[in-house]
Design a protein around this motif. Structure first.
Motif, mmCIF file in Angstrom:
data_model
loop_
_atom_site.group_PDB
_atom_site.id
_atom_site.type_symbol
_atom_site.label_atom_id
_atom_site.label_comp_id
_atom_site.label_asym_id
_atom_site.label_seq_id
_atom_site.Cartn_x
_atom_site.Cartn_y
_atom_site.Cartn_z
ATOM 1 N N THR A 178 8.013 -18.735 1.564
ATOM 2 C CA THR A 178 6.897 -18.894 0.624
ATOM 3 C C THR A 178 5.580 -19.201 1.312
ATOM 4 O O THR A 178 4.532 -19.177 0.663
ATOM 5 N N ALA A 179 5.622 -19.500 2.607
ATOM 6 C CA ALA A 179 4.382 -19.803 3.335
ATOM 7 C C ALA A 179 4.375 -19.071 4.668
ATOM 8 O O ALA A 179 4.418 -19.684 5.741
ATOM 9 N N PRO A 180 4.344 -17.729 4.645
ATOM 10 C CA PRO A 180 4.402 -16.965 5.903
ATOM 11 C C PRO A 180 3.115 -17.125 6.714
ATOM 12 O O PRO A 180 2.019 -17.147 6.159
ATOM 13 N N ALA A 181 3.279 -17.246 8.017
ATOM 14 C CA ALA A 181 2.123 -17.293 8.921
ATOM 15 C C ALA A 181 2.049 -15.979 9.699
ATOM 16 O O ALA A 181 1.907 -15.956 10.919
ATOM 17 N N ILE A 182 2.182 -14.875 8.977
ATOM 18 C CA ILE A 182 2.218 -13.541 9.591
ATOM 19 C C ILE A 182 1.088 -12.697 9.017
ATOM 20 O O ILE A 182 0.852 -12.679 7.803
ATOM 21 N N ALA A 183 0.416 -11.990 9.881
ATOM 22 C CA ALA A 183 -0.574 -10.994 9.466
ATOM 23 C C ALA A 183 -0.539 -9.854 10.476
ATOM 24 O O ALA A 183 0.028 -9.999 11.570
ATOM 25 N N GLU A 184 -1.105 -8.733 10.108
ATOM 26 C CA GLU A 184 -1.097 -7.561 10.979
ATOM 27 C C GLU A 184 -2.494 -7.266 11.510
ATOM 28 O O GLU A 184 -3.496 -7.523 10.835
ATOM 29 N N ASN A 185 -2.530 -6.687 12.712
ATOM 30 C CA ASN A 185 -3.778 -6.144 13.221
ATOM 31 C C ASN A 185 -4.082 -4.836 12.508
ATOM 32 O O ASN A 185 -3.179 -4.149 12.014
ATOM 33 N N GLY A 186 -5.327 -4.474 12.484
ATOM 34 C CA GLY A 186 -5.695 -3.181 11.917
ATOM 35 C C GLY A 186 -5.234 -2.043 12.810
ATOM 36 O O GLY A 186 -5.127 -2.180 14.034
ATOM 37 N N GLU A 187 -4.933 -0.919 12.205
ATOM 38 C CA GLU A 187 -4.511 0.257 12.957
ATOM 39 C C GLU A 187 -5.706 0.876 13.674
ATOM 40 O O GLU A 187 -6.818 0.895 13.163
ATOM 41 N N GLU A 188 -5.461 1.391 14.866
ATOM 42 C CA GLU A 188 -6.531 2.056 15.607
ATOM 43 C C GLU A 188 -6.879 3.386 14.946
ATOM 44 O O GLU A 188 -6.015 4.100 14.449
ATOM 45 N N GLY A 189 -8.160 3.727 14.985
ATOM 46 C CA GLY A 189 -8.588 5.009 14.434
ATOM 47 C C GLY A 189 -8.210 6.152 15.362
ATOM 48 O O GLY A 189 -8.056 5.978 16.569
ATOM 49 N N GLN A 190 -8.057 7.323 14.782
ATOM 50 C CA GLN A 190 -7.737 8.508 15.574
ATOM 51 C C GLN A 190 -8.913 8.858 16.474
ATOM 52 O O GLN A 190 -10.071 8.762 16.086
ATOM 53 N N GLU A 191 -8.613 9.259 17.697
ATOM 54 C CA GLU A 191 -9.665 9.695 18.605
ATOM 55 C C GLU A 191 -9.240 10.982 19.287
ATOM 56 O O GLU A 191 -8.066 11.215 19.550
ATOM 57 N N ARG A 192 -10.213 11.826 19.582
ATOM 58 C CA ARG A 192 -9.920 13.118 20.208
ATOM 59 C C ARG A 192 -11.213 13.754 20.715
ATOM 60 O O ARG A 192 -12.307 13.407 20.271
ATOM 61 N N TRP A 193 -11.064 14.665 21.639
ATOM 62 C CA TRP A 193 -12.156 15.554 22.026
ATOM 63 C C TRP A 193 -11.988 16.853 21.251
ATOM 64 O O TRP A 193 -10.884 17.386 21.155
ATOM 65 N N VAL A 194 -13.064 17.343 20.676
ATOM 66 C CA VAL A 194 -13.012 18.603 19.939
ATOM 67 C C VAL A 194 -14.060 19.559 20.493
ATOM 68 O O VAL A 194 -15.108 19.137 21.000
ATOM 69 N N THR A 195 -13.756 20.831 20.401
ATOM 70 C CA THR A 195 -14.684 21.879 20.810
ATOM 71 C C THR A 195 -15.232 22.562 19.572
ATOM 72 O O THR A 195 -14.465 22.966 18.691
ATOM 73 N N LEU A 196 -16.545 22.672 19.495
ATOM 74 C CA LEU A 196 -17.194 23.349 18.379
ATOM 75 C C LEU A 196 -17.681 24.709 18.848
ATOM 76 O O LEU A 196 -18.323 24.829 19.897
ATOM 77 N N GLU A 197 -17.382 25.730 18.072
ATOM 78 C CA GLU A 197 -17.885 27.076 18.340
ATOM 79 C C GLU A 197 -18.557 27.594 17.084
ATOM 80 O O GLU A 197 -18.039 27.442 15.981
ATOM 81 N N LEU A 198 -19.713 28.175 17.272
ATOM 82 C CA LEU A 198 -20.475 28.682 16.124
ATOM 83 C C LEU A 198 -20.414 30.192 16.081
ATOM 84 O O LEU A 198 -20.777 30.872 17.045
ATOM 85 N N LYS A 199 -19.936 30.700 14.962
ATOM 86 C CA LYS A 199 -19.997 32.134 14.709
ATOM 87 C C LYS A 199 -21.186 32.382 13.792
ATOM 88 O O LYS A 199 -21.266 31.804 12.712
ATOM 89 N N VAL A 200 -22.093 33.228 14.219
ATOM 90 C CA VAL A 200 -23.322 33.467 13.468
ATOM 91 C C VAL A 200 -23.004 33.939 12.055
ATOM 92 O O VAL A 200 -22.210 34.859 11.861
ATOM 93 N N MET A 201 -23.626 33.295 11.063
ATOM 94 C CA MET A 201 -23.457 33.695 9.675
ATOM 95 C C MET A 201 -24.606 34.624 9.299
ATOM 96 O O MET A 201 -25.674 34.187 8.885
ATOM 97 N N ALA A 202 -24.409 35.910 9.486
ATOM 98 C CA ALA A 202 -25.449 36.895 9.192
ATOM 99 C C ALA A 202 -24.850 37.997 8.327
ATOM 100 O O ALA A 202 -23.662 38.299 8.409
ATOM 101 N N ASP A 203 -25.712 38.583 7.490
ATOM 102 C CA ASP A 203 -25.246 39.699 6.661
ATOM 103 C C ASP A 203 -25.012 40.943 7.497
ATOM 104 O O ASP A 203 -24.069 41.700 7.280
ATOM 105 N N VAL A 204 -25.909 41.167 8.463
ATOM 106 C CA VAL A 204 -25.892 42.390 9.260
ATOM 107 C C VAL A 204 -25.887 42.030 10.734
ATOM 108 O O VAL A 204 -26.651 41.166 11.176
ATOM 109 N N GLY A 205 -25.006 42.663 11.491
ATOM 110 C CA GLY A 205 -24.962 42.442 12.927
ATOM 111 C C GLY A 205 -25.326 43.716 13.665
ATOM 112 O O GLY A 205 -24.783 44.790 13.381
ATOM 113 N N LEU A 206 -26.269 43.613 14.610
ATOM 114 C CA LEU A 206 -26.648 44.747 15.446
ATOM 115 C C LEU A 206 -25.751 44.771 16.679
ATOM 116 O O LEU A 206 -25.730 43.816 17.457
ATOM 117 N N VAL A 207 -25.002 45.837 16.853
ATOM 118 C CA VAL A 207 -24.129 45.956 18.020
ATOM 119 C C VAL A 207 -24.521 47.195 18.810
ATOM 120 O O VAL A 207 -25.191 48.091 18.306
#
Length: 445
Positions: free
Chosen positions: A135-164
């Motif tokens: 009835t009188a617990p002296a227990i508590a939890e630490n917070g969970e660590e947040g997710q961490e990662r390296w990510v790569t972003l690539e942009l594909k041009v959003m255009a109606d018409v592409g000149l090739v």
């Protein structure tokens, strides 16, 4: 400068720690536990902003960390959840996990969001551990660590018409003539090394975005030259305007150039072979262009009679206006992105999101030996350890009971563990007791 690739670090906020506290009020001598839960850490969220066109901002800021949740409070008050960190990205951004190469999200629509780093859950306060036998617990939890990662972003041009087209066929000149864009122009190969965008206004309440994409060479589908740096942008365009040099300068054959470019598009992505295409037969002001055009039309008609060929000259602007109206008419006839395709893209992005490991059911573990030390490896157990407050005797006892419930004591005995042997889990070392009591000793390495 146009920036279409970036590598950044993202980390979700850690969860707040739970609190051990008890009611201490007048006339309430035995008030019981009153330690609140910690708040959840914030997510790192990517949100599409159609006002952005490049990944330039990520050249100067490469680390994005969300804030952690507040710690639990006394009087059974829970800590506040942290606010999410929203990072704006341009439409057409693809997010990849840098370690695994896994697709995290394909962001195309304004306002579309995806969680790229999930915040940790808040730790439970001692009010969560109250039971009829404690009835009188002296227990508590630490917070969970947040997710961490390296990510790569690539942009594909959003255009109606592409000149090739091959380098130096006049794509950049054409874009400068039909829009306010000012691309670098020169009589040498690979003048354009990054896409240039321009808005074409026809003056009849119709307009579209045209992209001058880097010139191709043979083998581009395998990554040779600009290769994939170019081809990924073509995938986003609704109409392809294939610019072909009809003058035959440098001994080139216009028809062979047209065939090679189409082969590169098809080999990179088979769907590009079916993309609507208009051929802009450029440099018609040059000698021999008319003769080459007649031969070109005959050969193309034998293989692709559906292809529209528009003779133009970017220099004198001959036929340019007519070609633009033809492009606009073709765009008007094409359906917008269907609801089904949007749902597929959204589902694809959501399926690609990878969150932190959440053990469910039986936690798996392996036991090995490092000389006289028994080493236990388990992602689930290490996660449990990070949430355990080892400065609390009751929390240590609870941790020991969980390990025994997983069968770790029996497994250690089968591997030859004796009274007093050292057991290592992550960065912690414990002393093993043959008697199987709750008296686990620990020390931080």
């Amino acid at each position: 400068m146009f920036v279409d690739k970036a590598k950044i670090f993202v980390k979700g906020g850690d969860g707040g720690d739970g609190l051990v506290a008890f009611r201490r009020e007048l006339y309430v001598p035995e008030g019981g536990p009153a330690g609140g839960d910690g708040g959840n850490g914030g997510h790192v969220i990517f949100r599409v902003d159609e006002g952005l066109r490049t990944l330039m901002d990520f050249r100067y800021q490469k680390h994005f960390k969300a804030t952690r949740g507040e710690k639990g409070r006394n009087k059974s008050q829970h800590g506040a959840n942290a606010e999410h960190m929203v990072v704006r990205v341009p439409p057409g951004t693809i997010v990849m996990d840098d370690d695994t190469g896994e697709l995290v999200a394909d962001l195309t629509r304004h306002g579309q969001e995806v969680i790229v780093a999930k915040g940790g859950r808040g730790g439970r306060g001692n009010i969560r551990f109250k039971s009829s036998v404690n009835t009188a617990p002296a227990i508590a939890e630490n917070g969970e660590e947040g997710q961490e990662r390296w990510v790569t972003l690539e942009l594909k041009v959003m255009a109606d018409v592409g000149l090739v087209g091959f380098p130096s066929v006049g794509k950049s000149t054409l874009l400068s003539v039909v829009s306010a864009a000012q691309p670098k122009i020169g009589a040498y190969h690979f003048t354009t090394i990054t896409p240039n965008l321009g808005v074409v206004d026809l003056g009849d309440e119709r307009s579209f975005v045209m992209a001058d994409l880097p010139g191709l060479i043979e083998g581009a589908h395998t990554g040779i030259g600009l290769g994939h740096e170019f081809l990924r942008h073509v995938e986003r365009t609704r109409v392809i305007v294939h610019v072909v040099d009809m003058s035959g300068m440098e001994g080139r054959d216009p028809f062979e150039d047209w065939v090679k470019i189409n082969d590169e598009l098809r080999l990179y992505n088979a769907k590009l072979a079916d993309r609507p295409q208009i051929v802009a037969a450029n440099k018609m002001d040059m000698p021999e262009s008319e003769e080459n055009l007649a031969v070109f039309k005959e050969k193309v008609g034998e293989t692709r009679p559906d292809i529209v060929i528009m003779p133009i000259s970017s220099l004198t602007k001959q036929g340019v206006k007519e070609m633009l109206y033809r492009v606009a008419d073709l765009l008007d006839s094409l359906p917008e992105l269907s609801e089904q395709e949007e749902n597929e893209q959204t589902a694809k992005a959501e399926e690609g999101v990878v969150y932190r490991y959440e053990p469910s059911g039986d936690i798996e573990f392996t036991i090995s030996r490092d000389n006289e030390v028994f080493v236990i490896e388990s992602e689930g157990i290490e996660k449990l350890m990070r949430r355990t407050q080892f400065n609390s005797y009751e929390a240590v006892m609870r941790f020991g009971r969980i390990l025994r419930g997983l069968g770790i004591d029996d497994a250690l005995r089968k591997r030859g563990a004796k009274d007093g042997n050292t057991i290592r889990i992550g960065k912690f070392e414990f002393e093993f007791f043959e008697g199987g009591t709750d008296d686990y000793l620990y020390e931080d390495e």
